[in-house]
Structure formats: C-alpha cells, structure tokens
Design a protein around this motif. Sequence first.
Motif, PDB file in Angstrom:
ATOM      1  N   ASP A 100     -19.686 -31.116 -24.571  1.00  0.00           N
ATOM      2  CA  ASP A 100     -21.024 -31.161 -25.783  1.00  0.00           C
ATOM      3  C   ASP A 100     -20.510 -32.159 -26.581  1.00  0.00           C
ATOM      4  O   ASP A 100     -21.817 -33.223 -26.936  1.00  0.00           O
ATOM      5  CB  ASP A 100     -21.410 -29.598 -24.896  1.00  0.00           C
TER       6      ASP A 100
ATOM      7  N   ARG B 212     -25.193 -32.690 -32.920  1.00  0.00           N
ATOM      8  CA  ARG B 212     -24.474 -31.904 -31.551  1.00  0.00           C
ATOM      9  C   ARG B 212     -23.581 -31.295 -32.636  1.00  0.00           C
ATOM     10  O   ARG B 212     -23.098 -29.380 -31.878  1.00  0.00           O
ATOM     11  CB  ARG B 212     -23.515 -32.752 -31.218  1.00  0.00           C
TER      12      ARG B 212
ATOM     13  N   GLU C 167     -26.372 -28.305 -32.779  1.00  0.00           N
ATOM     14  CA  GLU C 167     -26.248 -27.376 -32.033  1.00  0.00           C
ATOM     15  C   GLU C 167     -25.036 -26.041 -32.072  1.00  0.00           C
ATOM     16  O   GLU C 167     -25.564 -24.805 -31.624  1.00  0.00           O
ATOM     17  CB  GLU C 167     -26.747 -27.928 -30.692  1.00  0.00           C
ATOM     18  N   VAL C 168     -23.845 -26.531 -32.327  1.00  0.00           N
ATOM     19  CA  VAL C 168     -22.700 -25.500 -32.719  1.00  0.00           C
ATOM     20  C   VAL C 168     -22.841 -24.718 -33.168  1.00  0.00           C
ATOM     21  O   VAL C 168     -22.864 -24.022 -32.378  1.00  0.00           O
ATOM     22  CB  VAL C 168     -20.826 -26.406 -31.975  1.00  0.00           C
TER      23      VAL C 168
ATOM     24  N   ARG D 144     -26.022 -23.437 -34.659  1.00  0.00           N
ATOM     25  CA  ARG D 144     -26.588 -22.608 -34.445  1.00  0.00           C
ATOM     26  C   ARG D 144     -26.073 -22.185 -33.324  1.00  0.00           C
ATOM     27  O   ARG D 144     -26.787 -20.805 -32.981  1.00  0.00           O
ATOM     28  CB  ARG D 144     -28.272 -23.926 -33.499  1.00  0.00           C
ATOM     29  N   ALA D 145     -25.780 -21.997 -32.330  1.00  0.00           N
ATOM     30  CA  ALA D 145     -25.043 -21.382 -30.974  1.00  0.00           C
ATOM     31  C   ALA D 145     -23.677 -21.197 -31.492  1.00  0.00           C
ATOM     32  O   ALA D 145     -23.267 -19.657 -30.369  1.00  0.00           O
ATOM     33  CB  ALA D 145     -24.730 -22.267 -29.930  1.00  0.00           C
TER      34      ALA D 145
ATOM     35  N   HIS E 258     -22.193 -22.894 -25.624  1.00  0.00           N
ATOM     36  CA  HIS E 258     -22.775 -23.631 -25.655  1.00  0.00           C
ATOM     37  C   HIS E 258     -24.124 -24.152 -26.065  1.00  0.00           C
ATOM     38  O   HIS E 258     -24.852 -23.441 -26.252  1.00  0.00           O
ATOM     39  CB  HIS E 258     -23.221 -22.984 -23.770  1.00  0.00           C
ATOM     40  N   THR E 259     -24.378 -25.964 -26.351  1.00  0.00           N
ATOM     41  CA  THR E 259     -25.387 -25.870 -26.396  1.00  0.00           C
ATOM     42  C   THR E 259     -26.301 -27.029 -25.090  1.00  0.00           C
ATOM     43  O   THR E 259     -25.574 -27.000 -23.769  1.00  0.00           O
ATOM     44  CB  THR E 259     -25.121 -26.858 -27.402  1.00  0.00           C
ATOM     45  N   ARG E 260     -27.313 -27.515 -25.688  1.00  0.00           N
ATOM     46  CA  ARG E 260     -28.135 -27.567 -24.507  1.00  0.00           C
ATOM     47  C   ARG E 260     -26.697 -29.935 -24.127  1.00  0.00           C
ATOM     48  O   ARG E 260     -28.471 -30.691 -22.856  1.00  0.00           O
ATOM     49  CB  ARG E 260     -29.384 -28.408 -25.088  1.00  0.00           C
ATOM     50  N   TYR E 261     -26.145 -29.972 -24.837  1.00  0.00           N
ATOM     51  CA  TYR E 261     -26.014 -31.512 -24.532  1.00  0.00           C
ATOM     52  C   TYR E 261     -25.021 -31.534 -23.293  1.00  0.00           C
ATOM     53  O   TYR E 261     -24.378 -29.918 -23.302  1.00  0.00           O
ATOM     54  CB  TYR E 261     -25.020 -31.461 -25.661  1.00  0.00           C
TER      55      TYR E 261
END
Length: 343
Positions: free
Chosen positions: A275, A329, A332-333, A335-336, A340-343
């Motif tokens: 991702d 990206r 997002e990593v 934040r998670a 796993h992320t949305r990418y």
Amino acid sequence: MPFRRHLTVEEASRAIGLLQSGLSQRQVGERFNVSHSVISRLLARFQQTNSVKQRQKSGRPRKTTVRQDRQIVLLAKRNRMSSAVSLNRDVRTATGVRMSVQTVRNRLHASGLHARKPAVRPPLTADHRNRRLQFGRDHVNWRVRNLRPVLFTDESRFCLDFNDGRRRVWRQKNERFKNCCVAEHDRFGGGSIMVWGGISYDGCTDLYVIRNGSLTGVRYRDEILAPIVRPFAGAIGDDFILMDDNARPHRSRLVNQYLEQETIERMDWPAKSPDLNPIEHAWDILQRRISNRQNPPNTLQELADALVQEWSAIPQADFRRLIGSFPNRCREVIRARGGHTRY
C-alpha cells in the motif's frame, strides 16, 4: 436535503408547542425538516387524543427487546466475520429467545451494519507494524524534490482471462443462467504473464516481460538491473534511489553485491507494504486499459504485446499523481499505527 418521515416524541412535543405559540404548520415542518403533512397529522392526533404519542399499531409484535438488539450488535462487533446464522445461534444460547436469521439481519441493518466483501491485505505482525510506522514517520514530509530521484519498481502478474468481479448484468427474474446473462470466466486465468516495471516522477522504464520461468536473483541482476535500472540511474544522477520490495530475488546476496558495486542506493523498504508503493495502482491502470481494448488479447503473446503498448501509452501525469500520493500514504500508515490503510 430530503424530508424526514417521522418525529420522535420529544420533537413532537416541541412541534406542538411551536404550533401553540403561533407558528404555521409549514414553518414548524421546515424547522424539523419534515413535510407539511407530518405536522398536520401530528396536530390532528393531538387534538383527538391530547397526546403526541402514536397510536398502538396492529401487526406482528416485535420479537426482540431493545436489550437483545444491543446484544446482537455487540456480538457482531466482537467478531466481524461471524455469519447471521452463527449470531442467531449465539443469541439463542445466551437468551433462550428463538428468532429467524432474517430478524438478526434486520437488527444489524438497523444499527448500520451490513454484510460486505472484506478487504484483502497481507498479514501483519507486531514487528511489521512497527517498521511500517517508523517508515511512515521518516518519509511523511517528503516533497517533490525528495521523490524526483526515486524509481519505484515492482513485478505484477496479468492473466489472459481476467475478471475483477465488478461487472454487472441487466436481467429479469429467472434469467440468471440465460446465455446473454452469464459471464464466462476461466477460474485459472487461461495462462498468465509476469512483468516488471518502474516509474519515477519524470519518467518510467520500459515494461519488461519475464519469460521462460520465474524471476531469480541472477535473472533480476542480468535482465533487469544491468540493462534497465543502471542506465536509468545514470540518467538521474548521483541522487538516484532504487525502491524495490523485499521479494527473495531482490534481496539475494549477488543482487546486494551488484548494487554496492554500481553504487546504487536502495530505499530501506518495510516488509508487507504494497500500500506504500505507488506503482501498485499503476498496475490497476494498466489492467483497465487492457480490459477496455476493443480487441482483447486471445493469446499470451498478444497479451504481452498489449501490455507493452498500453504501458508506454499511460500519460506521465498519471505516474506523477501516483507518486505525489506517497506522503499521504505515509500519513495513513501513521494514522493506522502501522496497520492496514485504504491504499
């Protein structure tokens, strides 16, 4: 915004108070975002019964209580992969209440839970999450000047018979197995081709088709690094950075020795992190272009030729957009927390 159909008891009481204060039914309806007819019926009911509560409705009594509804939702949230059948069994064991499986589904739907196809991601250990989190923190502030000398690379496999499960068909009742409504698909793909490619902010490499077997460390060095990556690195300059993942051929000893010999810097890439790699979405673009061809390929050689042609036809603006998403990206990593992320 569409009108609501109902008012709660508290809202109905306030609405009656506003009507008694002199506001019109239309004004009160606009205040609560309901139609004029809802307020009209509410006023008529209040004048007849002197109450804002709705009359007792006929029909089948509700099978579960509010507490049991919460228990159904709680069990589903504890195990998101549980089926409605297993939830029904668990609730019956815990409460002794018999209900249909559809009742369980209805309670879950009312709470906003719906059965959906789960996202598929590689398994992550605690070490994977920590490394991904640290990588995101190290690269979240990268800008174009940092990303410009990076070559993002990867391999991907393309099947001759591809079905992403997104196609839909317009059909009537009892037409599911009618010839015009059936999508024929070879479960094993009808043969496949492995390709390698690389993208950077200012250009991309040629698409290389990996033929005659799988990719090994020797083949990776002799067929990709030496004839493709090394000249590309020379064109970029001393700031060139190679991004390749942790696949076994990429991390073999002879590959490491070759990169050290050619003084090619490699990005320290965390494992299980597709991702984070912008080129993963470049493969999606390439697959869509192949699927949208007027004459789809029928043989593996036609597929290979089509892949090379469509790869060279992808606008560089698309690659720049993907590479420009790299800081997002990383965010997002973070934040998670390395997940796993949305990418």
